[in-house]
Every structure is written in structure tokens, then in C-alpha cells.
Design a protein around this motif. Sequence first.
Motif, PDB file in Angstrom:
ATOM      1  N   ARG A  87     -41.979  14.714   6.474  1.00  0.00           N
ATOM      2  CA  ARG A  87     -42.061  15.639   7.232  1.00  0.00           C
ATOM      3  C   ARG A  87     -40.272  16.221   7.202  1.00  0.00           C
ATOM      4  O   ARG A  87     -39.617  14.641   7.393  1.00  0.00           O
ATOM      5  CB  ARG A  87     -42.829  14.967   8.600  1.00  0.00           C
ATOM      6  N   TRP A  88     -40.378  17.007   7.740  1.00  0.00           N
ATOM      7  CA  TRP A  88     -39.471  17.839   8.060  1.00  0.00           C
ATOM      8  C   TRP A  88     -39.142  19.217   9.665  1.00  0.00           C
ATOM      9  O   TRP A  88     -39.735  19.914   9.536  1.00  0.00           O
ATOM     10  CB  TRP A  88     -38.665  19.431   7.583  1.00  0.00           C
ATOM     11  N   PRO A  89     -39.153  17.560  11.105  1.00  0.00           N
ATOM     12  CA  PRO A  89     -39.639  18.758  12.078  1.00  0.00           C
ATOM     13  C   PRO A  89     -38.438  19.344  12.569  1.00  0.00           C
ATOM     14  O   PRO A  89     -38.710  20.170  13.568  1.00  0.00           O
ATOM     15  CB  PRO A  89     -39.920  17.121  12.612  1.00  0.00           C
ATOM     16  N   VAL A  90     -37.112  19.217  12.296  1.00  0.00           N
ATOM     17  CA  VAL A  90     -35.800  20.595  12.337  1.00  0.00           C
ATOM     18  C   VAL A  90     -35.215  20.220  10.783  1.00  0.00           C
ATOM     19  O   VAL A  90     -34.763  19.669  10.058  1.00  0.00           O
ATOM     20  CB  VAL A  90     -35.382  19.359  13.531  1.00  0.00           C
ATOM     21  N   PRO A  91     -35.163  21.789  11.019  1.00  0.00           N
ATOM     22  CA  PRO A  91     -33.823  22.291   9.418  1.00  0.00           C
ATOM     23  C   PRO A  91     -33.044  21.485   9.844  1.00  0.00           C
ATOM     24  O   PRO A  91     -32.246  21.671  10.871  1.00  0.00           O
ATOM     25  CB  PRO A  91     -34.324  23.747   9.533  1.00  0.00           C
ATOM     26  N   VAL A  92     -32.168  21.581   8.805  1.00  0.00           N
ATOM     27  CA  VAL A  92     -30.685  20.761   8.565  1.00  0.00           C
ATOM     28  C   VAL A  92     -29.454  22.342   8.418  1.00  0.00           C
ATOM     29  O   VAL A  92     -30.475  23.609   7.678  1.00  0.00           O
ATOM     30  CB  VAL A  92     -30.872  20.275   7.095  1.00  0.00           C
ATOM     31  N   ARG A  93     -28.338  22.354   8.859  1.00  0.00           N
ATOM     32  CA  ARG A  93     -28.100  24.064   9.564  1.00  0.00           C
ATOM     33  C   ARG A  93     -25.927  23.436   8.762  1.00  0.00           C
ATOM     34  O   ARG A  93     -26.230  22.442   8.598  1.00  0.00           O
ATOM     35  CB  ARG A  93     -27.894  24.046  10.579  1.00  0.00           C
ATOM     36  N   PRO A  94     -26.022  24.815   8.136  1.00  0.00           N
ATOM     37  CA  PRO A  94     -25.032  24.436   7.416  1.00  0.00           C
ATOM     38  C   PRO A  94     -24.047  23.209   8.488  1.00  0.00           C
ATOM     39  O   PRO A  94     -23.983  23.997   9.922  1.00  0.00           O
ATOM     40  CB  PRO A  94     -23.945  25.482   7.383  1.00  0.00           C
ATOM     41  N   ASP A  95     -23.196  22.947   8.325  1.00  0.00           N
ATOM     42  CA  ASP A  95     -21.751  22.193   9.110  1.00  0.00           C
ATOM     43  C   ASP A  95     -22.852  20.359   9.889  1.00  0.00           C
ATOM     44  O   ASP A  95     -21.692  20.243  10.515  1.00  0.00           O
ATOM     45  CB  ASP A  95     -21.718  22.465  10.540  1.00  0.00           C
ATOM     46  N   ASP A  96     -24.155  20.268   9.670  1.00  0.00           N
ATOM     47  CA  ASP A  96     -24.268  19.115  10.140  1.00  0.00           C
ATOM     48  C   ASP A  96     -24.532  17.941   9.116  1.00  0.00           C
ATOM     49  O   ASP A  96     -23.531  18.111   8.453  1.00  0.00           O
ATOM     50  CB  ASP A  96     -26.433  19.171  10.350  1.00  0.00           C
ATOM     51  N   VAL A  97     -24.021  16.520   9.686  1.00  0.00           N
ATOM     52  CA  VAL A  97     -23.628  15.859   9.048  1.00  0.00           C
ATOM     53  C   VAL A  97     -24.726  14.854   9.443  1.00  0.00           C
ATOM     54  O   VAL A  97     -25.314  14.423  10.486  1.00  0.00           O
ATOM     55  CB  VAL A  97     -22.463  14.900  10.032  1.00  0.00           C
ATOM     56  N   LEU A  98     -25.324  14.570   7.988  1.00  0.00           N
ATOM     57  CA  LEU A  98     -26.471  13.354   8.612  1.00  0.00           C
ATOM     58  C   LEU A  98     -26.594  11.720   7.751  1.00  0.00           C
ATOM     59  O   LEU A  98     -25.405  11.413   7.673  1.00  0.00           O
ATOM     60  CB  LEU A  98     -27.556  13.774   6.356  1.00  0.00           C
ATOM     61  N   SER A  99     -27.164  11.300   8.938  1.00  0.00           N
ATOM     62  CA  SER A  99     -27.325  10.146   8.983  1.00  0.00           C
ATOM     63  C   SER A  99     -28.437   8.834   8.120  1.00  0.00           C
ATOM     64  O   SER A  99     -29.379   9.955   8.444  1.00  0.00           O
ATOM     65  CB  SER A  99     -26.238   8.776  10.193  1.00  0.00           C
ATOM     66  N   VAL A 100     -28.522   8.155   7.622  1.00  0.00           N
ATOM     67  CA  VAL A 100     -30.239   7.685   7.603  1.00  0.00           C
ATOM     68  C   VAL A 100     -30.217   6.585   8.011  1.00  0.00           C
ATOM     69  O   VAL A 100     -29.621   5.700   8.656  1.00  0.00           O
ATOM     70  CB  VAL A 100     -30.657   7.425   6.275  1.00  0.00           C
ATOM     71  N   ARG A 101     -31.972   5.936   9.024  1.00  0.00           N
ATOM     72  CA  ARG A 101     -31.989   4.559   9.050  1.00  0.00           C
ATOM     73  C   ARG A 101     -32.714   4.069   8.654  1.00  0.00           C
ATOM     74  O   ARG A 101     -34.236   4.973   8.147  1.00  0.00           O
ATOM     75  CB  ARG A 101     -32.521   5.283  10.972  1.00  0.00           C
ATOM     76  N   THR A 102     -33.505   3.066   8.310  1.00  0.00           N
ATOM     77  CA  THR A 102     -33.796   2.431   7.678  1.00  0.00           C
ATOM     78  C   THR A 102     -35.382   1.736   8.010  1.00  0.00           C
ATOM     79  O   THR A 102     -34.273   0.498   8.585  1.00  0.00           O
ATOM     80  CB  THR A 102     -34.120   2.214   5.933  1.00  0.00           C
ATOM     81  N   GLU A 103     -36.320   0.529   8.033  1.00  0.00           N
ATOM     82  CA  GLU A 103     -37.250  -0.195   8.378  1.00  0.00           C
ATOM     83  C   GLU A 103     -38.084  -0.293   7.668  1.00  0.00           C
ATOM     84  O   GLU A 103     -39.091   0.234   7.333  1.00  0.00           O
ATOM     85  CB  GLU A 103     -37.417  -0.234  10.238  1.00  0.00           C
ATOM     86  N   VAL A 104     -37.800  -2.036   6.919  1.00  0.00           N
ATOM     87  CA  VAL A 104     -39.136  -2.134   6.635  1.00  0.00           C
ATOM     88  C   VAL A 104     -40.487  -2.071   7.219  1.00  0.00           C
ATOM     89  O   VAL A 104     -40.124  -2.936   8.468  1.00  0.00           O
ATOM     90  CB  VAL A 104     -38.777  -4.011   6.048  1.00  0.00           C
ATOM     91  N   VAL A 105     -41.494  -2.102   6.483  1.00  0.00           N
ATOM     92  CA  VAL A 105     -43.147  -2.129   7.105  1.00  0.00           C
ATOM     93  C   VAL A 105     -43.554  -2.420   7.068  1.00  0.00           C
ATOM     94  O   VAL A 105     -45.212  -2.871   7.735  1.00  0.00           O
ATOM     95  CB  VAL A 105     -43.414  -0.248   7.997  1.00  0.00           C
ATOM     96  N   GLU A 106     -43.887  -3.093   5.413  1.00  0.00           N
ATOM     97  CA  GLU A 106     -44.840  -3.522   5.106  1.00  0.00           C
ATOM     98  C   GLU A 106     -44.310  -3.817   3.590  1.00  0.00           C
ATOM     99  O   GLU A 106     -43.486  -3.534   2.726  1.00  0.00           O
ATOM    100  CB  GLU A 106     -46.244  -2.972   4.389  1.00  0.00           C
ATOM    101  N   LYS A 107     -44.513  -4.787   3.026  1.00  0.00           N
ATOM    102  CA  LYS A 107     -44.021  -5.753   1.853  1.00  0.00           C
ATOM    103  C   LYS A 107     -46.071  -6.072   1.701  1.00  0.00           C
ATOM    104  O   LYS A 107     -46.907  -7.008   1.951  1.00  0.00           O
ATOM    105  CB  LYS A 107     -43.503  -6.652   1.995  1.00  0.00           C
ATOM    106  N   GLU A 108     -45.574  -5.794  -0.036  1.00  0.00           N
ATOM    107  CA  GLU A 108     -46.971  -6.741  -0.957  1.00  0.00           C
ATOM    108  C   GLU A 108     -46.159  -7.331  -2.351  1.00  0.00           C
ATOM    109  O   GLU A 108     -45.533  -6.864  -2.387  1.00  0.00           O
ATOM    110  CB  GLU A 108     -48.009  -6.075  -1.198  1.00  0.00           C
ATOM    111  N   GLU A 109     -46.530  -8.201  -2.825  1.00  0.00           N
ATOM    112  CA  GLU A 109     -46.094  -8.963  -3.940  1.00  0.00           C
ATOM    113  C   GLU A 109     -47.741  -7.798  -5.012  1.00  0.00           C
ATOM    114  O   GLU A 109     -48.084  -8.092  -5.440  1.00  0.00           O
ATOM    115  CB  GLU A 109     -46.832 -10.717  -4.286  1.00  0.00           C
ATOM    116  N   TRP A 110     -46.343  -7.737  -5.937  1.00  0.00           N
ATOM    117  CA  TRP A 110     -47.017  -7.161  -7.081  1.00  0.00           C
ATOM    118  C   TRP A 110     -47.124  -7.230  -8.483  1.00  0.00           C
ATOM    119  O   TRP A 110     -46.414  -6.984  -9.725  1.00  0.00           O
ATOM    120  CB  TRP A 110     -46.727  -5.874  -7.719  1.00  0.00           C
TER     121      TRP A 110
END
Length: 143
Positions: A87-110
Motif C-alpha cells: 500500500r501507498w497511503p500517502v505520496p512521497v514528495r520532493p524533500d521528504d526524508v524516508l526511514s523504514v521500520r521492520t517487524e518480523v511477524v511470521e517464520k517457517e522452516e523451508w
Amino acid sequence: MEYFEDLAIGDSATFGEYEVTREEITTFAGQYDPQPFHTDGDAAEESMFGGLVASGWHTAAMTMRLLVDHRLSGTGAMGALGVDSLRWPVPVRPDDVLSVRTEVVEKEEWGDARGRVATEVTTTTDADETVLSMIGQVLWQRR
């Protein structure tokens, strides 16, 4: 090296600082998503966005760059099976500074050599607006 076994559901991290430029927005869009609100400032002013905005695909690419630079490089990550709920709920505009947050929500052996890790990824601006959310499905090397 971080392996599949080193990851736990609930592990989270916030990282990155990526400044978006007008030139980068128009260059990316000119090559991959040439809609006027991504390529032409005057046309963008007349659009529903009221100004130039980055393509959602560009937002995804910038997010990927932050993920590789700050989270995946030097780990047992082997590549993605895909993403869910992009999803892209809000557009990115010139001069925005982006950062990322991650969270592990599921794991399974393959099998013996790898495991699948589902990670919720949220990209935000320096004004704390969410500009991308997705769940990445990544294969990780096992010990």
C-alpha cells in the motif's frame, strides 16, 4: 552473519535516512511510470495531488535500497518470494526524508537449507507520515 534461527517473531528495527529529490522523482518516473503528476510539476499542480509526487514503484525501490543498506546486507537473506498487502497511503514528495521500520511477524522452516520470514515493512517520512506498508516474504539461509 545473521541466519533464520537468529530471527524471532516481534524483532523490530527502525533505520535509514533517504532524502528524496525532485530530479530523482522525475527521472525515475520518466523511465518507469511517466504519468504527468510524476514527471511534470505544472501538470502535477493541477492533479489531485496538488504537486509533484513520486511513483509508488519509486517509493518501493527507495524502501528496498534502505532495506539492503541497513538490514539485509551481510545477512543470510537469500531473496524474496514476493510481498503481500503493498500500500501507498500517502505520496512521497520532493524533500521528504524516508526511514523504514521492520517487524518480523511470521517464520517457517523451508527444508534444511532455508526458512521463510514474513516481515512487516513500514516506510515513513520525517513528518511521520506512512508512505508505504507491505509484508515482505523473504527466504533466509539456515545454519
